[in-house]
Design a protein around this motif. Structure first.
Motif, mmCIF file in Angstrom:
data_model
loop_
_atom_site.group_PDB
_atom_site.id
_atom_site.type_symbol
_atom_site.label_atom_id
_atom_site.label_comp_id
_atom_site.label_asym_id
_atom_site.label_seq_id
_atom_site.Cartn_x
_atom_site.Cartn_y
_atom_site.Cartn_z
ATOM 1 N N GLU A 213 0.429 -1.200 0.180
ATOM 2 C CA GLU A 213 -0.082 0.126 -0.391
ATOM 3 C C GLU A 213 1.017 1.067 -0.396
ATOM 4 O OE1 GLU A 213 -2.301 -3.438 1.957
ATOM 5 O OE2 GLU A 213 -0.331 -2.580 2.450
ATOM 6 N N ILE B 289 1.832 3.975 -3.140
ATOM 7 C CA ILE B 289 0.969 5.799 -2.542
ATOM 8 C C ILE B 289 2.262 6.879 -3.346
ATOM 9 C CG2 ILE B 289 1.064 7.473 -1.191
ATOM 10 C CD1 ILE B 289 -0.632 5.173 -0.032
ATOM 11 N N HIS C 162 -2.709 6.252 -10.380
ATOM 12 C CA HIS C 162 -4.093 5.576 -10.728
ATOM 13 C C HIS C 162 -4.763 6.148 -11.538
ATOM 14 C CE1 HIS C 162 -3.988 2.647 -8.094
ATOM 15 N NE2 HIS C 162 -2.768 2.479 -7.506
ATOM 16 N N THR D 154 -9.238 8.243 -10.339
ATOM 17 C CA THR D 154 -8.835 8.403 -10.114
ATOM 18 C C THR D 154 -8.048 9.532 -8.755
ATOM 19 O OG1 THR D 154 -7.646 5.608 -8.904
ATOM 20 C CG2 THR D 154 -7.277 7.027 -7.020
ATOM 21 N N ARG E 97 -6.463 11.975 -3.092
ATOM 22 C CA ARG E 97 -7.338 11.499 -2.439
ATOM 23 C C ARG E 97 -6.729 9.491 -2.268
ATOM 24 N NH1 ARG E 97 -12.347 7.782 -2.442
ATOM 25 N NH2 ARG E 97 -12.712 8.207 -0.095
ATOM 26 N N HIS E 98 -6.131 9.725 -3.159
ATOM 27 C CA HIS E 98 -4.998 7.830 -2.651
ATOM 28 C C HIS E 98 -4.559 8.306 -2.073
ATOM 29 C CE1 HIS E 98 -4.804 4.348 -4.244
ATOM 30 N NE2 HIS E 98 -3.168 4.610 -4.575
ATOM 31 N N GLN E 99 -4.071 9.325 -1.402
ATOM 32 C CA GLN E 99 -2.462 9.511 -1.098
ATOM 33 C C GLN E 99 -3.332 9.636 0.607
ATOM 34 O OE1 GLN E 99 -1.278 13.482 -2.377
ATOM 35 N NE2 GLN E 99 1.282 12.763 -2.852
ATOM 36 N N THR F 234 -6.085 7.379 1.262
ATOM 37 C CA THR F 234 -6.730 6.508 1.081
ATOM 38 C C THR F 234 -5.700 4.821 1.319
ATOM 39 O OG1 THR F 234 -7.929 5.804 -0.441
ATOM 40 C CG2 THR F 234 -9.503 7.702 1.352
ATOM 41 N N PRO G 34 -4.336 2.099 -1.562
ATOM 42 C CA PRO G 34 -4.920 1.045 -2.159
ATOM 43 C C PRO G 34 -6.097 -0.009 -2.171
ATOM 44 C CG PRO G 34 -2.668 0.858 -2.806
ATOM 45 C CD PRO G 34 -2.787 1.903 -1.812
#
Length: 456
Positions: free
Chosen positions: A9, A13, A18, A21, A25-27, A29, A31
């Motif tokens: 994970e 990040i 992605h 995406t 926010r991905h940073q 939450t 994957p």
């Protein structure tokens, strides 16, 4: 996200940008890391097992662990791991696959051009259409009509054909010569008291008005998915394709059927064009062509399209278009084996029979306080959520309720995808009725949990 710095994970990040995406926010939450697949199920790196109700991305027809596809790839890798199809060269797998596809086609087709994704295939179709117009001495005939909410890919050309705002915003799209006409979503777009037939007539009239306003001599083609997928699983209303095709015929406009999602059994027929009685000049296919075990896509054209292309390539000295991996031997070999499996195991009939069960079970959710519409055909469906059933208004911002329910569904062991407030369901063609029941019960639990949170 709080994770060990060397975990999958954390490394994701750190290094991975992605698609589709929110990068910021991905940073926060991180994957969901999927490690294994088996049949209709996938498993994450924490050992949690999920029904993959989207077949990955609308695409894994035969399930996630089909040994015959692994073996087909291995055999071809050992024999000829790569070769191309440029400059009069070829090899056995794309020859066999092209013949197979032409013979499977629901309407007479002539040739197959291989690409690597649905986006590349639609991009190629667009270039072929322009090339053909020039070959016919009609250089002004370059405009292509698509539809709002249609999805045709993400290259510069195919994203322009796509009729979804987020595929255009900040990309400076769409490009010139791409037009969009009305979306055929009866539940959302019909006027009060308007029947499906009346709605279809109005949409066909809208199309004709657009053609006349632009000049029929400038319109080369109309592109459409038989049933819209990523735009929300929109099933065409009664009479829609019949009326649209009558307009196209009147002005000698080509019809492109984007079968990337519908093709190879999804709608309960081999092609969506059969389900909705379309007679395309060009068919675009990918996804279930190889069950997405390897990237491959194809553009199939009829004689009406091929003959001018051949003449123009002869005049110039070449058809100056192609991809290094187009018709890749390993991907083509896997696609051939995948099509054999679909036929041998009766997966189109299974999509029809089990799909009818899925449609029936999902429609039982129509009375739920959060459900506005349940729609679909075969093994593809959507459950659209609303904040107010009477007005069809969303709960808060569009997508808020869909995102909430989708997250709760994941916690209940089912991977879906919310397109705005519509939850999509497109499981592998191998799914059984008991597995459908398991999936729908999870959907009901997720909706009940979402309702509790909405009312809190």
């Amino acid at each position: 996200m709080d994770a060990h710095p060397n975990s999958a994970e954390a490394r994701d990040i750190r290094y991975h940008l992605h698609p589709y995406t929110d990068a910021r926010r991905h940073q926060e939450t991180g994957p969901l890391v999927i490690e294994k697949g088996d049949g209709i199920y996938v498993e994450d790196n924490a050992g949690n097992r999920y029904i993959e109700a989207m077949a990955g991305l609308w695409s894994v027809a035969v399930g996630f662990s089909e040994q015959r596809l692994v073996d087909a790839a291995t055999r071809q890798l050992a024999k000829l791991p790569f070769y191309h199809t440029f400059t009069h060269k070829t090899h056995s797998p794309p020859i066999d696959l092209a013949e197979k596809l032409v013979n499977m086609a629901p309407v007479p087709m002539s040739k197959v051009f291989f690409t690597n994704s649905g986006s590349e295939a639609n991009d190629s179709a667009m270039k072929m259409i322009w090339y053909r117009s020039n070959a016919l001495g009609q250089p002004q005939r370059k405009k292509i009509i698509s539809r709002m909410r249609g999805y045709h890919g993400v290259t510069i050309a195919s994203a322009s054909l796509t009729g979804l705002p987020n595929n255009h915003l900040s990309f400076d799209l769409p490009i010139a010569n791409v037009l969009h006409t009305s979306s055929p979503h009866y539940w959302r777009e019909a006027l009060p008291g308007e029947s499906e037939e009346q709605f279809s007539t109005r949409l066909a009239d809208d199309l004709e008005k657009l053609i006349l306003a632009e000049g029929p001599e400038t319109i080369a083609a109309f592109i459409g998915e038989p049933l819209m997928g990523a735009g929300g699983v929109v099933v065409p209303p009664a009479g829609y394709w019949e009326k649209v095709q009558a307009v196209l015929s009147r002005y000698d406009i080509l019809l492109v059927a984007d079968e990337v999602i519908c093709g190879f059994g999804r709608t309960g027929e081999m092609f969506g064009s059969e389900t909705f009685r379309m007679k395309p000049d060009i068919m675009v296919m990918s996804k279930q062509l190889s069950s997405s075990y390897l990237p491959i896509s194809a553009v199939m054209v009829n004689e009406r399209v091929f003959e001018p292309l051949a003449d123009e390539s002869n005049r110039i000295g070449t058809f100056g278009h192609g991809f290094t991996a187009g018709g890749h031997p390993v991907a083509a070999a896997v696609a051939l084996e995948n099509l054999r499996l679909i036929e041998e195991r009766g997966l189109v009939a299974n999509a029809r029979e089990v799909g009818a069960h899925m449609q029936q079970r999902l429609r039982e959710l129509a009375s739920h306080e959060l459900v506005g519409e349940v729609r679909g055909i075969g093994l593809i469906a959507a459950v659209e959520l609303v904040g107010d059933k009477a007005t069809k208004e969303p709960w808060g911002q569009v997508g808020g309720l869909g995102g909430l329910a989708n997250g709760l569904l994941l916690k209940n062991g089912v991977i879906s995808r919310n397109m705005g407030d519509a939850l999509a369901f497109c499981p592998p063609l191998i799914i059984t009725k008991p597995q459908i029941d398991q999936m729908v019960e999870a959907v009901k639990r997720a909706l009940d949990a979402a309702l509790e949170q909405v009312k809190a």
